[in-house]
Every structure is written in structure tokens, then in C-alpha cells.
Write an enzyme that holds these catalytic residues in place. Structure first.
Site, short mmCIF file in Angstrom:
data_model
loop_
_atom_site.label_atom_id
_atom_site.label_comp_id
_atom_site.label_asym_id
_atom_site.label_seq_id
_atom_site.Cartn_x
_atom_site.Cartn_y
_atom_site.Cartn_z
N HIS A 153 -21.86 76.61 5.53
CA HIS A 153 -22.04 77.28 4.22
C HIS A 153 -22.80 78.34 4.26
O HIS A 153 -22.87 79.53 3.63
CB HIS A 153 -22.54 76.54 3.04
CG HIS A 153 -23.62 75.82 3.09
ND1 HIS A 153 -24.05 74.90 3.78
CD2 HIS A 153 -25.00 76.29 2.40
CE1 HIS A 153 -25.35 74.47 3.58
NE2 HIS A 153 -25.89 75.32 2.72
N LYS A 165 -26.18 83.76 7.36
CA LYS A 165 -27.64 84.33 7.28
C LYS A 165 -27.98 84.73 8.56
O LYS A 165 -29.20 85.26 8.68
CB LYS A 165 -28.25 82.96 6.79
CG LYS A 165 -28.45 82.66 5.16
CD LYS A 165 -29.32 81.58 5.11
CE LYS A 165 -29.27 81.33 3.34
NZ LYS A 165 -30.28 80.29 2.88
N HIS A 174 -19.66 79.35 -2.09
CA HIS A 174 -20.47 78.36 -2.66
C HIS A 174 -21.47 78.86 -3.79
O HIS A 174 -22.16 77.84 -3.89
CB HIS A 174 -21.29 77.69 -1.26
CG HIS A 174 -22.15 78.53 -0.72
ND1 HIS A 174 -21.80 79.55 0.11
CD2 HIS A 174 -23.58 78.42 -0.44
CE1 HIS A 174 -22.88 79.83 0.71
NE2 HIS A 174 -23.97 79.35 0.30
N HIS A 175 -21.64 80.16 -3.71
CA HIS A 175 -22.40 80.86 -4.85
C HIS A 175 -21.67 81.32 -5.82
O HIS A 175 -22.26 82.06 -6.91
CB HIS A 175 -23.38 81.76 -4.00
CG HIS A 175 -24.52 81.30 -3.21
ND1 HIS A 175 -25.73 80.78 -4.02
CD2 HIS A 175 -24.72 81.40 -1.91
CE1 HIS A 175 -26.36 80.40 -2.96
NE2 HIS A 175 -25.74 80.94 -1.76
#
Length: 380
Positions: A231, A235, A286-287
Site C-alpha cells: 500500500h 513512498k 487506501h487514502h
């Protein structure tokens, strides 16, 4: 009426072989393949029990997940009749196990079962190497003894099922390797943030529990469990100055941080693999929030992929309860209050309902995989 002690006709034998080999050839789960193989062998030669043993080279052991009436057993690689048969590559027909020095009495003690007569037949893989063995125990016949014909039938079963077993074992090995790689990749984003521990592992386990609670099959829930660790893969493209900043991000920094969702999607979304496609949806969504106030697309309700809705709950629950370089972990009561408050706003109400129904299991997982914030020397 047919008795258990009656020998099978050629037609009955062919029917058993055809029915089971068709099922085995279409199966990709090792546990179910082993069950089918054991059942086929037992029916073919009218054995009371049939066991499928597999070699575990890494541990120098033989193990069985299918020994009718018992759970998994493990024995040293050269142990007992099956160990001897695998070591020599030859089948065995034992009329009286108690009188044979090769009999492993420990298995009988573990299971409370009395072994009287035994057939053991090795499985050979495509490279000619032995990968395991069939073992039939105690003939269901008036004299209670296996015949040479029974041995030939079990050898026939081994030849039919052995190749399928090898294929499924290879499939499971590839799947296991894939799971390890995905988990390792998923941890990259967390490690870039100088976070240590089991965040992605916990999120994967939480997602699995939530999926089952929502009615997913076990295989569907396993699929989500494998995909959810990715997920935060995006990053890896976010600068350290943002990921490792101990204080609040500026508006500009926060906007850059939010791009990890689209970066993750772009990394994974072009794959034709179903697992990576699922991981791409999760990374991207997922955000997102149930009420449409999330990012990056401002999706709402059912427009958000269910995988994303599930992972959102798992991710937020774990993030709030974990120490980070920029915050301390919240108390459980505070987390629970927020999860309730965000039902129908941030979170899908149905997922939150399952979350509370499964909370004891989730807390068990959290305790099992608890971690610590890195020390100042590790952060330096």
C-alpha cells in the site's frame, strides 16, 4: 450390497482413478491435493488410512498434512518404513509391522493408532528425484493384510498423482517466494521513514481478518493479504526530508507526500498479474474516504475499490496505535472513539462494523506483532 471387504472390479478402479486424477489436476492448493491423493489411495486398495508424506529438505524431515484421523506429523528423514522406502527408492509391503525393526512406534504413540500392515510407495518427480511417498495402513479385508495387487494399485495411484503433486508444490513455492518479495517491497516505504517493526505485516493480517468478516472466501482473503503490504510502496520516491521529518509537514510537503499513492499505482498498474493489479488499486486508493474527501482522486463510497476500503481501516488502525518519529501511539480508547466517529465519513460503514466485530482478533494480532520505535542511534 457392496461390502468394504469386497475387492474392486476393474471398472470401479478406473472410475476412482478418473474421478480423483481429474480433481487433482485442476487443484492448486497443496493441502487439498494431499487430501485428494490420500482419499484416492485409500479407496483404491481399501485401506483404513492413507498418508501422503513429503520431504522437507530444509529441516531434514518427512512431514504429512494428511494422515486420516490425525493432524500434521513430522519425523526424521530416514525414520520408519516411509523413511526406508524414500531412502532406497523402493516400495515396501509389510504384513506385520510390529515384527519389523523399521517400524516407527512413536507415530502410533502420538496418534493412539495401531499399525498392523503397511504399504509404502515413493513419489518421483520429473527430474527422477523422490519428493515423497504414499503410505497405506491396515487393510480393510477379512485377513487384514495387503496383497501384491494392492501394492501395484498404489504404485499406479502414485504414478498418476505424483506429477500433479510436484506441480502444485512448485506453484506453492513460487507463491511463497512471491509473498516474501511483496512483504519485503512493502517494508521499503516504512524503512525509508525510519520506522521499524511489523507495520506492513500487521496491516496484511488485519486486512485478512476484515476480508473474512465481510464474506470473502479464504483464497480471496489470502489474495488481499498478499497485496495489501504494497500500500505504501510509492513512498520510495518521497524525499527523506519529508518522510523522516519529526514535526508537522508544510502544505507543500503534504501535497508531495500525497503523491505516493499515484506513484505506487504507476509502479504496479501496468502489470498483467492479478496480484499486482490488486496491489495497484490498494496503493492508489487506501487514502480515499467514504465521503469523498480523501485523495488522490476524491472517490467516494462504492467507487473506491473494496480492497482500498478494507486496507484503509487496517492502515489507520495500525498507524494510530504505533509510535512514529512525529507522534506517540494513541491509547486504544482514543483509537476506538475515532474509528466509531469516522464510520460513514472516512470509512465504509460495513467495514467498520466488521472491524468492531473482529476487534478481539485484531488486538491479538497487534500484540503478536508488536514493535518498538528505533533508538536515537538508529535514527542517526
Amino acid at each position: 450390497m457392496e461390502s468394504l471387504y469386497d475387492e474392486l472390479s476393474a471398472e470401479q478402479m478406473l472410475r476412482i482413478i478418473f474421478n480423483y486424477t481429474t480433481k487433482i489436476a485442476n487443484e492448486r492448493n497443496l493441502q487439498r491435493v494431499l487430501i485428494l491423493m490420500a482419499d484416492m489411495g485409500r479407496e483404491m486398495i481399501r485401506a483404513d488410512r492413507c498418508t501422503v508424506w513429503i520431504i522437507d529438505h530444509s529441516r531434514g524431515e518427512l512431514f504429512t498434512r494428511v494422515a486420516h484421523g490425525v493432524e500434521e506429523l513430522r519425523v526424521p528423514l530416514g525414520s520408519g518404513f516411509v523413511g526406508h522406502s524414500i531412502a532406497t527408492g523402493k516400495p515396501l509391503l509389510i504384513e506385520n509391522a510390529a515384527e519389523d525393526a523399521r517400524h516407527n512406534e512413536e507415530n502410533d504413540k502420538l496418534t493412539g493408532y495401531l499399525t498392523r500392515t503397511v504399504i509404502t510407495v515413493p513419489f518421483v518427480g520429473s527430474d527422477g528425484q523422490i519428493i515423497g511417498a504414499y503410505q497405506a495402513v491396515n487393510k480393510l479385508a477379512a485377513n487384514g493384510v495387503f496383497s501384491r495387487q494392492d501394492l501395484e494399485y498404489l504404485k499406479l495411484a502414485a504414478s498418476y498423482a505424483g506429477k500433479s503433486l510436484e506441480s502444485v508444490m512448485l506453484h506453492e513455492e513460487i507463491a511463497s517466494t512471491q509473498r516474501e518479495l511483496i512483504l519485503a517491497l512493502g517494508e521499503i516505504g516504512e524503512n525509508r521513514s525510519k520506522e521499524t517493526g511489523y507495520h506492513v505485516k500487521r496491516v496484511a493480517e488485519y486486512s485478512y481478518i476484515l476480508a473474512l468478516g465481510l464474506g470473502f472466501t479464504q483464497s480471496e482473503a489470502e489474495h488481499l493479504k498478499m497485496a495489501s503490504p504494497m500500500h505504501d510502496i510509492g513512498k520510495i520516491a518521497i524525499p527523506d526530508s519529508i518522510l523522516q521529518k519529526p514535526g508537522k509537514l508544510t502544505t507543500k510537503e503534504y501535497e508531495l507526500m500525497k503523491t505516493h499513492t499515484s506513484i505506487g499505482y504507476n509502479m504496479l498498474g501496468n502489470s498483467k498479474r492479478e496480484l499486482l493489479q490488486s496491489a495497484a488499486y490498494i496503493a492508489h486508493q487506501h487514502h480515499e474516504k467514504w465521503d469523498g474527501s480523501g485523495y488522490p482522486q476524491g472517490l467516494k463510497e462504492q467507487d473506491i475499490h473494496l480492497y482500498g476500503r478494507i486496507t484503509a481501516v487496517a492502515d489507520v488502525f495500525d498507524a494510530l496505535g504505533s509510535d512514529r518519529v512525529y507522534k506517540k501511539a494513541w491509547e486504544l480508547e482514543r483509537i476506538i472513539a475515532l474509528m466509531k466517529e469516522e464510520r460513514g465519513r472516512h470509512f465504509d460503514p460495513s467495514v467498520i462494523d466488521v472491524f468492531f466485530a473482529q476487534l478481539p482478533s485484531l488486538l491479538t494480532i497487534r500484540e503478536q506483532y508488536r514493535d518498538k520505535l528505533p533508538s536515537p542511534s538508529e535514527l542517526a
